[in-house]
Design an enzyme around this catalytic site. Structure first.
Site, PDB file in Angstrom:
ATOM      1  CB  SER A 160      -9.459 -14.464  15.364  1.00 30.60           C
ATOM      2  OG  SER A 160      -8.207 -14.521  14.796  1.00 30.60           O
ATOM      3  N   GLY A 213      -8.743  -3.047   8.956  1.00 32.01           N
ATOM      4  CA  GLY A 213      -8.175  -3.193   7.624  1.00 32.01           C
ATOM      5  C   GLY A 213      -6.825  -2.516   7.487  1.00 32.01           C
ATOM      6  CD  GLU A 263      -2.598  -9.027  15.372  1.00 31.74           C
ATOM      7  OE1 GLU A 263      -1.787  -8.074  15.415  1.00 31.74           O
ATOM      8  OE2 GLU A 263      -3.807  -8.908  15.614  1.00 31.74           O
TER       9      GLU A 263
HETATM   10  P1  TGC Z   1       9.098   1.715  10.960  1.00 33.76           P
HETATM   11  O1  TGC Z   1       9.742   2.790  10.164  1.00 33.76           O
HETATM   12  O2  TGC Z   1       9.947   0.788  11.780  1.00 33.76           O
HETATM   13  O3  TGC Z   1       7.998   2.343  11.934  1.00 33.76           O
HETATM   14  C1  TGC Z   1       7.056   3.315  11.478  1.00 33.76           C
HETATM   15  C2  TGC Z   1       6.569   4.069  12.698  1.00 33.76           C
HETATM   16  O4  TGC Z   1       5.879   3.175  13.582  1.00 33.76           O
HETATM   17  C3  TGC Z   1       6.527   3.135  14.856  1.00 33.76           C
HETATM   18  N1  TGC Z   1       6.438   1.747  15.335  1.00 33.76           N
HETATM   19  C4  TGC Z   1       5.571   1.355  16.258  1.00 33.76           C
HETATM   20  N2  TGC Z   1       4.690   2.046  16.995  1.00 33.76           N
HETATM   21  C5  TGC Z   1       3.936   1.361  17.874  1.00 33.76           C
HETATM   22  N3  TGC Z   1       4.032   0.021  18.012  1.00 33.76           N
HETATM   23  C6  TGC Z   1       4.906  -0.710  17.284  1.00 33.76           C
HETATM   24  N4  TGC Z   1       4.954  -2.054  17.416  1.00 33.76           N
HETATM   25  C7  TGC Z   1       5.738  -0.048  16.355  1.00 33.76           C
HETATM   26  N5  TGC Z   1       6.686  -0.440  15.467  1.00 33.76           N
HETATM   27  C8  TGC Z   1       7.098   0.667  14.846  1.00 33.76           C
HETATM   28  C9  TGC Z   1       7.939   3.586  14.590  1.00 33.76           C
HETATM   29  O5  TGC Z   1       8.532   4.112  15.748  1.00 33.76           O
HETATM   30  C10 TGC Z   1       7.695   4.646  13.530  1.00 33.76           C
HETATM   31  O6  TGC Z   1       7.205   5.820  14.151  1.00 33.76           O
HETATM   32  P2  TGC Z   1       7.534   7.278  13.564  1.00 33.76           P
HETATM   33  O7  TGC Z   1       6.874   8.199  14.524  1.00 33.76           O
HETATM   34  O8  TGC Z   1       9.049   7.353  13.552  1.00 33.76           O
HETATM   35  O9  TGC Z   1       6.943   7.314  12.193  1.00 33.76           O
HETATM   36  O10 TGC Z   1       8.178   0.897   9.975  1.00 33.76           O
HETATM   37  P3  TGC Z   1       8.565  -0.096   8.818  1.00 33.76           P
HETATM   38  O11 TGC Z   1       7.805   0.317   7.614  1.00 33.76           O
HETATM   39  O12 TGC Z   1      10.059  -0.235   8.713  1.00 33.76           O
HETATM   40  O13 TGC Z   1       7.930  -1.481   9.318  1.00 33.76           O
HETATM   41  C11 TGC Z   1       8.335  -2.104  10.470  1.00 33.76           C
HETATM   42  C12 TGC Z   1       7.641  -3.484  10.600  1.00 33.76           C
HETATM   43  C13 TGC Z   1       8.075  -4.417   9.496  1.00 33.76           C
HETATM   44  C14 TGC Z   1       8.087  -4.034  11.941  1.00 33.76           C
HETATM   45  C15 TGC Z   1       6.108  -3.299  10.580  1.00 33.76           C
HETATM   46  O14 TGC Z   1       5.673  -2.815   9.397  1.00 33.76           O
HETATM   47  C16 TGC Z   1       5.383  -4.562  10.918  1.00 33.76           C
HETATM   48  O15 TGC Z   1       5.146  -4.851  12.091  1.00 33.76           O
HETATM   49  N6  TGC Z   1       4.925  -5.375   9.887  1.00 33.76           N
HETATM   50  C17 TGC Z   1       4.067  -6.503  10.114  1.00 33.76           C
HETATM   51  C18 TGC Z   1       2.665  -6.164   9.655  1.00 33.76           C
HETATM   52  C19 TGC Z   1       1.605  -6.759  10.515  1.00 33.76           C
HETATM   53  O16 TGC Z   1       1.854  -7.197  11.642  1.00 33.76           O
HETATM   54  N7  TGC Z   1       0.388  -6.745  10.053  1.00 33.76           N
HETATM   55  C20 TGC Z   1      -0.707  -7.199  10.825  1.00 33.76           C
HETATM   56  C21 TGC Z   1      -2.008  -6.839  10.168  1.00 33.76           C
HETATM   57  S1  TGC Z   1      -3.393  -6.978  11.271  1.00 33.76           S
HETATM   58  C22 TGC Z   1      -3.593  -8.611  11.501  1.00 33.76           C
HETATM   59  O17 TGC Z   1      -2.859  -9.430  11.098  1.00 33.76           O
HETATM   60  C23 TGC Z   1      -4.779  -8.973  12.292  1.00 33.76           C
HETATM   61  S2  TGC Z   1      -5.032 -10.655  12.528  1.00 33.76           S
HETATM   62  C24 TGC Z   1      -6.191 -10.476  13.705  1.00 33.76           C
HETATM   63  C25 TGC Z   1      -6.698 -11.701  14.271  1.00 33.76           C
HETATM   64  O18 TGC Z   1      -7.523 -12.372  13.610  1.00 33.76           O
HETATM   65  O19 TGC Z   1      -6.357 -11.982  15.467  1.00 33.76           O
HETATM   66  P1  FAD Z   2       4.176 -11.442   2.963  1.00 31.94           P
HETATM   67  O1  FAD Z   2       4.430 -10.139   3.627  1.00 31.94           O
HETATM   68  O2  FAD Z   2       4.072 -11.468   1.486  1.00 31.94           O
HETATM   69  O3  FAD Z   2       5.299 -12.459   3.423  1.00 31.94           O
HETATM   70  C1  FAD Z   2       5.552 -13.697   2.763  1.00 31.94           C
HETATM   71  C2  FAD Z   2       6.773 -14.340   3.402  1.00 31.94           C
HETATM   72  O4  FAD Z   2       7.914 -13.481   3.236  1.00 31.94           O
HETATM   73  C3  FAD Z   2       6.611 -14.552   4.901  1.00 31.94           C
HETATM   74  O5  FAD Z   2       7.216 -15.763   5.281  1.00 31.94           O
HETATM   75  C4  FAD Z   2       7.380 -13.393   5.499  1.00 31.94           C
HETATM   76  O6  FAD Z   2       7.889 -13.673   6.796  1.00 31.94           O
HETATM   77  C5  FAD Z   2       8.501 -13.198   4.504  1.00 31.94           C
HETATM   78  N1  FAD Z   2       9.047 -11.833   4.512  1.00 31.94           N
HETATM   79  C6  FAD Z   2       8.365 -10.672   4.251  1.00 31.94           C
HETATM   80  N2  FAD Z   2       9.186  -9.616   4.387  1.00 31.94           N
HETATM   81  C7  FAD Z   2      10.401 -10.122   4.733  1.00 31.94           C
HETATM   82  C8  FAD Z   2      11.665  -9.526   5.034  1.00 31.94           C
HETATM   83  N3  FAD Z   2      11.853  -8.197   5.015  1.00 31.94           N
HETATM   84  N4  FAD Z   2      12.691 -10.335   5.341  1.00 31.94           N
HETATM   85  C9  FAD Z   2      12.531 -11.690   5.388  1.00 31.94           C
HETATM   86  N5  FAD Z   2      11.357 -12.311   5.113  1.00 31.94           N
HETATM   87  C10 FAD Z   2      10.306 -11.518   4.804  1.00 31.94           C
HETATM   88  N6  FAD Z   2      -4.616  -8.329   8.221  1.00 31.94           N
HETATM   89  C11 FAD Z   2      -5.344  -7.249   8.631  1.00 31.94           C
HETATM   90  O7  FAD Z   2      -5.017  -6.102   8.334  1.00 31.94           O
HETATM   91  N7  FAD Z   2      -6.485  -7.422   9.374  1.00 31.94           N
HETATM   92  C12 FAD Z   2      -6.928  -8.646   9.739  1.00 31.94           C
HETATM   93  O8  FAD Z   2      -7.943  -8.759  10.431  1.00 31.94           O
HETATM   94  C13 FAD Z   2      -6.191  -9.794   9.303  1.00 31.94           C
HETATM   95  N8  FAD Z   2      -6.660 -11.040   9.580  1.00 31.94           N
HETATM   96  C14 FAD Z   2      -6.024 -12.132   9.042  1.00 31.94           C
HETATM   97  C15 FAD Z   2      -6.596 -13.398   9.186  1.00 31.94           C
HETATM   98  C16 FAD Z   2      -5.988 -14.511   8.607  1.00 31.94           C
HETATM   99  C17 FAD Z   2      -6.640 -15.854   8.713  1.00 31.94           C
HETATM  100  C18 FAD Z   2      -4.747 -14.361   7.940  1.00 31.94           C
HETATM  101  C19 FAD Z   2      -4.048 -15.562   7.367  1.00 31.94           C
HETATM  102  C20 FAD Z   2      -4.183 -13.119   7.784  1.00 31.94           C
HETATM  103  C21 FAD Z   2      -4.810 -11.979   8.315  1.00 31.94           C
HETATM  104  N9  FAD Z   2      -4.307 -10.681   8.119  1.00 31.94           N
HETATM  105  C22 FAD Z   2      -5.016  -9.582   8.540  1.00 31.94           C
HETATM  106  C23 FAD Z   2      -3.138 -10.483   7.259  1.00 31.94           C
HETATM  107  C24 FAD Z   2      -1.806 -10.773   7.939  1.00 31.94           C
HETATM  108  O9  FAD Z   2      -1.477  -9.778   8.863  1.00 31.94           O
HETATM  109  C25 FAD Z   2      -0.739 -10.909   6.837  1.00 31.94           C
HETATM  110  O10 FAD Z   2      -1.010 -12.123   6.180  1.00 31.94           O
HETATM  111  C26 FAD Z   2       0.667 -10.885   7.388  1.00 31.94           C
HETATM  112  O11 FAD Z   2       0.987  -9.608   7.904  1.00 31.94           O
HETATM  113  C27 FAD Z   2       1.703 -11.292   6.319  1.00 31.94           C
HETATM  114  O12 FAD Z   2       1.488 -10.653   5.097  1.00 31.94           O
HETATM  115  P2  FAD Z   2       1.445 -11.511   3.733  1.00 31.94           P
HETATM  116  O13 FAD Z   2       0.508 -12.641   3.944  1.00 31.94           O
HETATM  117  O14 FAD Z   2       1.173 -10.558   2.638  1.00 31.94           O
HETATM  118  O15 FAD Z   2       2.890 -12.139   3.594  1.00 31.94           O
END
Ligand code: TGC
Ligand code: FAD
Length: 392
Positions: A98, A137, A371
């Site tokens: 991570s 963030g 992610e």
């Molecule tokens: P949507 O309308 O589908 O897309 C908005 C704009 O983004 C473009 N796009 C992408 N571009 C690059 N890479 C991708 N994977 C892309 N996916 C979508 C899309 O083409 C669009 O572009 P434009 O120019 O038309 O505006 O967006 P939405 O709001 O419907 O959301 C789609 C969804 C649900 C797939 C997205 O929001 C999502 O992936 N949600 C999950 C959030 C997430 O993964 N959070 C992670 C936070 S960071 C983290 O967890 C770090 S942990 C680190 C560690 O410790 O290892």
């Molecule tokens: P929620 O979005 O509230 O989801 C809760 C449940 O509902 C999940 O099971 C999900 O799959 C489900 N759900 C949500 N939407 C839907 C849908 N449309 N349809 C069906 N099911 C749905 N974030 C950062 O930005 N930076 C970081 O460095 C980072 N590090 C992290 C480190 C750790 C240890 C953890 C646990 C998380 C970290 N995150 C980070 C945050 C992480 O990316 C989020 O926890 C993740 O994206 C899910 O968001 P949430 O926890 O708010 O769950």
């Protein structure tokens, strides 16, 4: 923890598909994990302490910015090498991976891709050599899977921007020198902002009481009227696509990393099963334990092939976001299932810190959520094959 006796499984001779450079890079990371991570990681996890000693080590094996060009301090390697490094690090611990993922794909990548030359020169070399630790963030208390709804915002004050809001669940936050933060401007457009420790109004409280990723520090980012110099805005891309583009790179690394955790669990279970005698014979001689072990190596091999192909496509610039989602989702679930099965092979010993399995299992509960959750990646595949969005 018992001595690290890890031997990497390679059932389909996939080493033959790697170049000498890939193997060199992979073996250096493997060696470092055995020498510097395995001896300390169990205690760090038990104590819920981020082992700061790993930061320089990660830099030394090229794990900070493996594919960032050398002119900015990166290792200038290809995507396959990047994946192999992540695999080896997560073989040691998902929390250590991570730290490397965040630094490389979520901090260095956006500065390299969306920053200007001044920002690249100012931050990338120090992030590459571990002098700076970074965090990313995106997630907020009310916006996890749906980051597009974020409320953190910047306001143009003429000479500077004013940043307000809060991010949650941020890896590396309590130790970070710099944070790449995503915030909406007054037009509601998402912008990347480089926030530095020491800026007034910026705090990073640690999140305690985690049962997962205990050797990785997680925290909040709180912005209370933080004055952001205009030169700290990433100029070359905005909108939700900018942070999601970084996630593609990090998710790709996680697809490889999860294989490392699975390999470690399998290798531990196999060795244990051959040595553990019950009913006068090794438990590995029983059909039930062989079923578990045979299924584990089958799933690891399938994941290795999927990821190798994805690496080839990434090297050619042809991998799609949806293909990356499929690999992240498949491989993390695969690793989690293997950790659970491997834990059972060890019986009661499996719950102790003598072996790495339980730590991997607990860690993977975070990896399957961050992610993009397991569900979200399924919906990304669903959208890709049907053209119909089921998120909203
Ligand atoms: P949507 O309308 O589908 O897309 C908005 C704009 O983004 C473009 N796009 C992408 N571009 C690059 N890479 C991708 N994977 C892309 N996916 C979508 C899309 O083409 C669009 O572009 P434009 O120019 O038309 O505006 O967006 P939405 O709001 O419907 O959301 C789609 C969804 C649900 C797939 C997205 O929001 C999502 O992936 N949600 C999950 C959030 C997430 O993964 N959070 C992670 C936070 S960071 C983290 O967890 C770090 S942990 C680190 C560690 O410790 O290892
Ligand atoms: P929620 O979005 O509230 O989801 C809760 C449940 O509902 C999940 O099971 C999900 O799959 C489900 N759900 C949500 N939407 C839907 C849908 N449309 N349809 C069906 N099911 C749905 N974030 C950062 O930005 N930076 C970081 O460095 C980072 N590090 C992290 C480190 C750790 C240890 C953890 C646990 C998380 C970290 N995150 C980070 C945050 C992480 O990316 C989020 O926890 C993740 O994206 C899910 O968001 P949430 O926890 O708010 O769950």
């Amino acid at each position: 923890m018992a001595q690290d006796l890890f031997e990497a499984p390679d059932y389909y001779q996939l080493d033959e598909l790697l170049t000498d450079e890939h193997k060199l890079v992979r073996d250096a990371a493997r060696e470092w994990v055995k020498r510097d991570v395995s001896p300390i990681i169990e205690q760090a996890a038990q104590d819920a302490k981020f082992p700061t000693s790993i930061v320089k080590g990660l830099a030394s094996i090229g794990a900070f910015g493996p594919y960032i060009p050398e002119e900015y301090g990166g290792a200038g390697l290809d995507q396959m090498s990047y994946g192999l490094i992540m695999q080896e690090i997560e073989r040691g611990d998902s929390g250590v991976r991570s730290t490397a993922s965040v630094q490389s794909s979520l901090v260095m990548y956006p500065i390299w891709k969306y920053g200007n030359e001044e920002q690249r020169k100012k931050y990338l070399p120090k992030l590459a050599n571990g002098e700076y630790l970074g965090c990313f963030g995106l997630t907020e208390p009310d916006f996890g899977s749906n980051p597009g709804g974020m409320v953190t915002n910047i306001k143009d004050m003429g000479d500077y921007y004013l940043l307000n809001g809060a991010k949650m669940w941020i890896s590396n936050a309590p130790f970070a020198d710099v944070a790449v933060v995503w915030a909406k401007n007054e037009e509601g457009r998402i912008k990347g902002v480089i926030v530095e420790r020491g800026m007034e109004g910026f705090t990073t409280p640690e999140t305690h009481n985690k049962w997962s990723l205990r050797a990785s520090a997680t925290g909040e980012l709180i912005f209370d009227n933080v004055k952001i110099p205009k030169e700290n805005i990433l100029p070359n891309k905005d909108g939700l696509g900018a942070p999601l583009g970084c996630l593609d790179s990090a998710r790709y690394g996680i697809a490889w990393g999860a294989i490392g955790a699975a390999m470690d669990c399998y290798d531990t279970a196999l060795r244990y099963a051959k040595q553990r005698i019950q009913f006068d014979k090794p438990i590995a001689a029983t059909q039930l334990q062989q079923k578990k072990l045979a299924e584990m190596i089958t799933e690891i091999t399938k994941a290795q092939l999927l990821t190798w192909r994805l690496g080839t496509l990434r090297n050619e610039g042809r991998a799609t976001s949806a293909q990356i989602s499929m690999a992240k989702r498949n491989n993390v679930e695969m690793a989690l299932k293997i950790a659970r099965e491997a834990r059972q092979v060890l019986g009661a010993m499996g719950i102790t810190g003598e072996y790495s399995i339980m730590r991997h299992m607990m860690n993977l509960e975070s990896v399957v959520t961050y992610e993009g959750t397991h569900d979200i990646h399924l919906l990304i595949t669903g959208f890709d094959i049907t053209g119909l969005q089921a998120f909203k």
